[in-house]
Write an enzyme that holds these catalytic residues in place. Structure first.
Site, PDB file in Angstrom:
ATOM      1  N   PRO A   9       0.792  -1.225   0.000  1.00  0.00           N
ATOM      2  CA  PRO A   9       0.000   0.000   0.000  1.00  0.00           C
ATOM      3  C   PRO A   9       0.831   1.285   0.000  1.00  0.00           C
ATOM      4  CG  PRO A   9      -0.098  -1.094   2.142  1.00  0.00           C
ATOM      5  CD  PRO A   9       0.536  -2.059   1.183  1.00  0.00           C
ATOM      6  N   ASN A  10       0.335   2.237  -0.790  1.00  0.00           N
ATOM      7  CA  ASN A  10       0.898   3.591  -0.888  1.00  0.00           C
ATOM      8  C   ASN A  10       2.216   3.682  -1.654  1.00  0.00           C
ATOM      9  OD1 ASN A  10      -1.224   4.853   0.716  1.00  0.00           O
ATOM     10  ND2 ASN A  10      -0.344   3.725   2.430  1.00  0.00           N
ATOM     11  N   ARG A  17       4.199  11.122  -2.106  1.00  0.00           N
ATOM     12  CA  ARG A  17       4.137  10.814  -0.680  1.00  0.00           C
ATOM     13  C   ARG A  17       5.470  11.118   0.014  1.00  0.00           C
ATOM     14  NH1 ARG A  17       4.803   4.430   1.105  1.00  0.00           N
ATOM     15  NH2 ARG A  17       4.129   5.031   3.156  1.00  0.00           N
ATOM     16  N   TYR A  22      10.865   9.212   1.170  1.00  0.00           N
ATOM     17  CA  TYR A  22      10.907   8.221   0.082  1.00  0.00           C
ATOM     18  C   TYR A  22      11.517   8.741  -1.215  1.00  0.00           C
ATOM     19  CZ  TYR A  22       7.856   5.763   3.295  1.00  0.00           C
ATOM     20  OH  TYR A  22       7.354   5.141   4.405  1.00  0.00           O
ATOM     21  N   ASN A  73       8.064  -5.546  -1.141  1.00  0.00           N
ATOM     22  CA  ASN A  73       7.994  -4.445  -0.175  1.00  0.00           C
ATOM     23  C   ASN A  73       6.540  -4.404   0.297  1.00  0.00           C
ATOM     24  OD1 ASN A  73       7.863  -2.141   1.316  1.00  0.00           O
ATOM     25  ND2 ASN A  73       8.869  -0.821  -0.199  1.00  0.00           N
ATOM     26  N   ALA A  76       3.270  -0.817   4.671  1.00  0.00           N
ATOM     27  CA  ALA A  76       2.754  -0.816   6.044  1.00  0.00           C
ATOM     28  C   ALA A  76       2.357  -2.218   6.529  1.00  0.00           C
ATOM     29  CB  ALA A  76       1.558   0.125   6.143  1.00  0.00           C
ATOM     30  N   GLU A  97      12.969  -9.154   1.120  1.00  0.00           N
ATOM     31  CA  GLU A  97      12.164  -8.008   1.581  1.00  0.00           C
ATOM     32  C   GLU A  97      12.942  -6.723   1.308  1.00  0.00           C
ATOM     33  OE1 GLU A  97      12.153  -7.934   5.850  1.00  0.00           O
ATOM     34  OE2 GLU A  97      10.412  -6.607   5.966  1.00  0.00           O
ATOM     35  N   HIS A  99      12.820  -2.377   1.770  1.00  0.00           N
ATOM     36  CA  HIS A  99      12.222  -1.115   2.234  1.00  0.00           C
ATOM     37  C   HIS A  99      13.044   0.032   1.693  1.00  0.00           C
ATOM     38  CE1 HIS A  99       9.450  -3.229   4.717  1.00  0.00           C
ATOM     39  NE2 HIS A  99      10.453  -3.964   5.166  1.00  0.00           N
ATOM     40  N   ARG A 106      13.412   4.660  12.210  1.00  0.00           N
ATOM     41  CA  ARG A 106      12.121   5.348  12.262  1.00  0.00           C
ATOM     42  C   ARG A 106      11.343   4.922  13.521  1.00  0.00           C
ATOM     43  NH1 ARG A 106       9.361   5.049   6.527  1.00  0.00           N
ATOM     44  NH2 ARG A 106       8.052   6.641   7.524  1.00  0.00           N
TER      45      ARG A 106
HETATM   46  C1  DQA Z   1       8.272   1.137   3.631  1.00  0.00           C
HETATM   47  C2  DQA Z   1       8.410   1.352   5.141  1.00  0.00           C
HETATM   48  C3  DQA Z   1       7.093   1.088   5.835  1.00  0.00           C
HETATM   49  O1  DQA Z   1       7.236   1.282   7.232  1.00  0.00           O
HETATM   50  C4  DQA Z   1       6.028   2.034   5.324  1.00  0.00           C
HETATM   51  O2  DQA Z   1       4.783   1.742   5.921  1.00  0.00           O
HETATM   52  C5  DQA Z   1       5.929   2.041   3.844  1.00  0.00           C
HETATM   53  C6  DQA Z   1       7.144   1.958   3.042  1.00  0.00           C
HETATM   54  C7  DQA Z   1       9.554   1.500   2.876  1.00  0.00           C
HETATM   55  O3  DQA Z   1       9.662   1.097   1.728  1.00  0.00           O
HETATM   56  O4  DQA Z   1      10.424   2.190   3.410  1.00  0.00           O
HETATM   57  O5  DQA Z   1       4.841   2.214   3.286  1.00  0.00           O
HETATM   58  O6  DQA Z   1       8.023  -0.236   3.390  1.00  0.00           O
END
Ligand code: DQA
Length: 145
Positions: A9-10, A17, A22, A73, A76, A97, A99, A106
Protein backbone atom coordinates in the site's frame (compact mmCIF):
# COMPACT_ATOMS: atom_id res chain seq x y z
CA UNK A 1 14.38 -17.15 -14.31
CA UNK A 2 11.14 -15.46 -13.30
CA UNK A 3 10.91 -12.98 -10.45
CA UNK A 4 7.75 -11.39 -9.10
CA UNK A 5 8.16 -7.89 -7.65
CA UNK A 6 5.37 -7.00 -5.23
CA UNK A 7 4.72 -3.59 -3.72
CA UNK A 8 2.19 -2.93 -0.99
CA UNK A 9 0.00 0.00 0.00
CA UNK A 10 0.90 3.59 -0.89
CA UNK A 11 3.97 2.61 -2.88
CA UNK A 12 1.98 3.77 -5.93
CA UNK A 13 2.14 7.25 -4.35
CA UNK A 14 5.93 7.51 -4.61
CA UNK A 15 6.97 10.94 -5.80
CA UNK A 16 3.97 12.50 -4.04
CA UNK A 17 4.14 10.81 -0.68
CA UNK A 18 6.59 12.11 1.94
CA UNK A 19 9.39 12.97 -0.51
CA UNK A 20 11.75 13.69 2.40
CA UNK A 21 11.42 10.01 3.41
CA UNK A 22 10.91 8.22 0.08
CA UNK A 23 12.48 10.61 -2.43
CA UNK A 24 11.07 12.51 -5.38
CA UNK A 25 11.15 9.73 -7.95
CA UNK A 26 7.77 8.34 -8.91
CA UNK A 27 6.31 4.85 -8.87
CA UNK A 28 6.46 4.88 -12.68
CA UNK A 29 10.20 5.60 -12.37
CA UNK A 30 10.57 2.57 -10.09
CA UNK A 31 8.69 0.29 -12.52
CA UNK A 32 10.83 1.50 -15.43
CA UNK A 33 14.07 1.08 -13.45
CA UNK A 34 13.23 -2.52 -12.53
CA UNK A 35 12.20 -3.37 -16.09
CA UNK A 36 15.61 -2.08 -17.20
CA UNK A 37 17.44 -4.09 -14.52
CA UNK A 38 15.56 -7.23 -15.55
CA UNK A 39 16.41 -6.73 -19.23
CA UNK A 40 20.10 -6.14 -18.40
CA UNK A 41 20.23 -9.22 -16.19
CA UNK A 42 18.26 -11.37 -18.62
CA UNK A 43 15.57 -12.06 -16.03
CA UNK A 44 11.82 -12.09 -16.60
CA UNK A 45 10.00 -9.97 -14.07
CA UNK A 46 6.38 -9.19 -13.35
CA UNK A 47 5.52 -6.19 -11.22
CA UNK A 48 2.44 -5.96 -9.04
CA UNK A 49 1.18 -3.33 -6.61
CA UNK A 50 -1.89 -3.34 -4.42
CA UNK A 51 -3.25 -1.36 -1.50
CA UNK A 52 -5.20 -4.41 -0.29
CA UNK A 53 -3.81 -7.11 1.99
CA UNK A 54 -5.94 -9.93 0.54
CA UNK A 55 -4.89 -9.05 -3.02
CA UNK A 56 -1.24 -9.27 -1.96
CA UNK A 57 -1.93 -12.69 -0.39
CA UNK A 58 -3.72 -13.83 -3.58
CA UNK A 59 -0.79 -12.70 -5.72
CA UNK A 60 1.73 -14.57 -3.55
CA UNK A 61 -0.41 -17.73 -3.74
CA UNK A 62 -0.74 -17.40 -7.52
CA UNK A 63 3.06 -17.24 -7.78
CA UNK A 64 3.31 -20.87 -6.64
CA UNK A 65 4.77 -22.96 -9.48
CA UNK A 66 5.07 -19.87 -11.70
CA UNK A 67 7.89 -17.79 -10.21
CA UNK A 68 11.39 -18.67 -9.00
CA UNK A 69 11.75 -15.73 -6.66
CA UNK A 70 9.85 -12.87 -5.04
CA UNK A 71 10.98 -9.34 -4.21
CA UNK A 72 8.49 -7.80 -1.81
CA UNK A 73 7.99 -4.44 -0.18
CA UNK A 74 4.86 -5.09 1.88
CA UNK A 75 4.95 -1.41 2.98
CA UNK A 76 2.75 -0.82 6.04
CA UNK A 77 1.59 -4.47 6.01
CA UNK A 78 5.20 -5.39 6.85
CA UNK A 79 4.49 -4.45 10.43
CA UNK A 80 1.02 -5.99 10.81
CA UNK A 81 0.38 -8.83 8.40
CA UNK A 82 0.64 -12.40 9.59
CA UNK A 83 -1.40 -13.28 6.46
CA UNK A 84 1.39 -12.12 4.14
CA UNK A 85 3.97 -13.95 6.26
CA UNK A 86 1.90 -17.14 6.07
CA UNK A 87 1.41 -16.79 2.29
CA UNK A 88 5.19 -16.46 1.77
CA UNK A 89 5.74 -19.51 3.96
CA UNK A 90 2.98 -21.44 2.15
CA UNK A 91 4.52 -21.04 -1.31
CA UNK A 92 8.14 -21.42 -0.11
CA UNK A 93 9.43 -19.27 -2.98
CA UNK A 94 12.77 -17.63 -2.09
CA UNK A 95 11.91 -14.05 -1.20
CA UNK A 96 13.77 -10.83 -0.41
CA UNK A 97 12.16 -8.01 1.58
CA UNK A 98 12.87 -4.43 0.51
CA UNK A 99 12.22 -1.11 2.23
CA UNK A 100 13.02 2.15 0.53
CA UNK A 101 13.52 3.97 3.83
CA UNK A 102 15.70 2.94 6.73
CA UNK A 103 12.93 1.50 8.87
CA UNK A 104 15.40 0.84 11.70
CA UNK A 105 15.85 4.54 12.32
CA UNK A 106 12.12 5.35 12.26
CA UNK A 107 9.21 4.80 14.68
CA UNK A 108 9.20 1.84 17.05
CA UNK A 109 6.20 0.26 15.27
CA UNK A 110 8.29 -0.07 12.11
CA UNK A 111 10.90 -2.22 13.87
CA UNK A 112 8.79 -5.37 13.57
CA UNK A 113 8.60 -7.19 10.25
CA UNK A 114 6.34 -10.22 9.96
CA UNK A 115 6.99 -10.78 6.23
CA UNK A 116 10.72 -10.57 6.86
CA UNK A 117 10.53 -13.76 8.92
CA UNK A 118 9.89 -15.65 5.67
CA UNK A 119 12.53 -13.83 3.62
CA UNK A 120 16.12 -14.82 2.89
CA UNK A 121 17.29 -11.24 3.19
CA UNK A 122 16.08 -7.74 4.03
CA UNK A 123 17.42 -4.65 2.27
CA UNK A 124 16.47 -1.31 3.80
CA UNK A 125 17.38 2.34 3.49
CA UNK A 126 18.91 2.17 0.02
CA UNK A 127 16.07 3.86 -1.87
CA UNK A 128 15.13 2.32 -5.22
CA UNK A 129 18.55 0.68 -5.46
CA UNK A 130 17.41 -1.77 -2.77
CA UNK A 131 15.09 -3.41 -5.32
CA UNK A 132 17.94 -3.76 -7.82
CA UNK A 133 20.11 -5.33 -5.14
CA UNK A 134 17.28 -7.70 -4.20
CA UNK A 135 16.94 -8.87 -7.81
CA UNK A 136 20.71 -9.40 -8.08
CA UNK A 137 20.76 -11.29 -4.78
CA UNK A 138 17.93 -13.59 -5.94
CA UNK A 139 19.59 -14.16 -9.31
CA UNK A 140 22.80 -15.22 -7.59
CA UNK A 141 20.96 -17.34 -5.03
CA UNK A 142 18.84 -19.11 -7.64
CA UNK A 143 21.80 -19.78 -9.94
CA UNK A 144 23.83 -21.31 -7.13
CA UNK A 145 21.23 -23.30 -5.25
C1 DQA B 1 8.27 1.14 3.63
C2 DQA B 1 8.41 1.35 5.14
C3 DQA B 1 7.09 1.09 5.83
O1 DQA B 1 7.24 1.28 7.23
C4 DQA B 1 6.03 2.03 5.32
O2 DQA B 1 4.78 1.74 5.92
C5 DQA B 1 5.93 2.04 3.84
C6 DQA B 1 7.14 1.96 3.04
C7 DQA B 1 9.55 1.50 2.88
O3 DQA B 1 9.66 1.10 1.73
O4 DQA B 1 10.42 2.19 3.41
O5 DQA B 1 4.84 2.21 3.29
O6 DQA B 1 8.02 -0.24 3.39
Amino acid sequence: MKILVINGPNINMLGIREPDVYGKNTFADLLALLDRVAAEENIQIEQYQSNHEGCLVDKIQEAYGRFDGIVINPAAYTHTSVAILDALKAVSIPAVEVHISDVDSREAFRQISYAGLACKKTIKGLGFDGYRQAILYLKDFLQNK
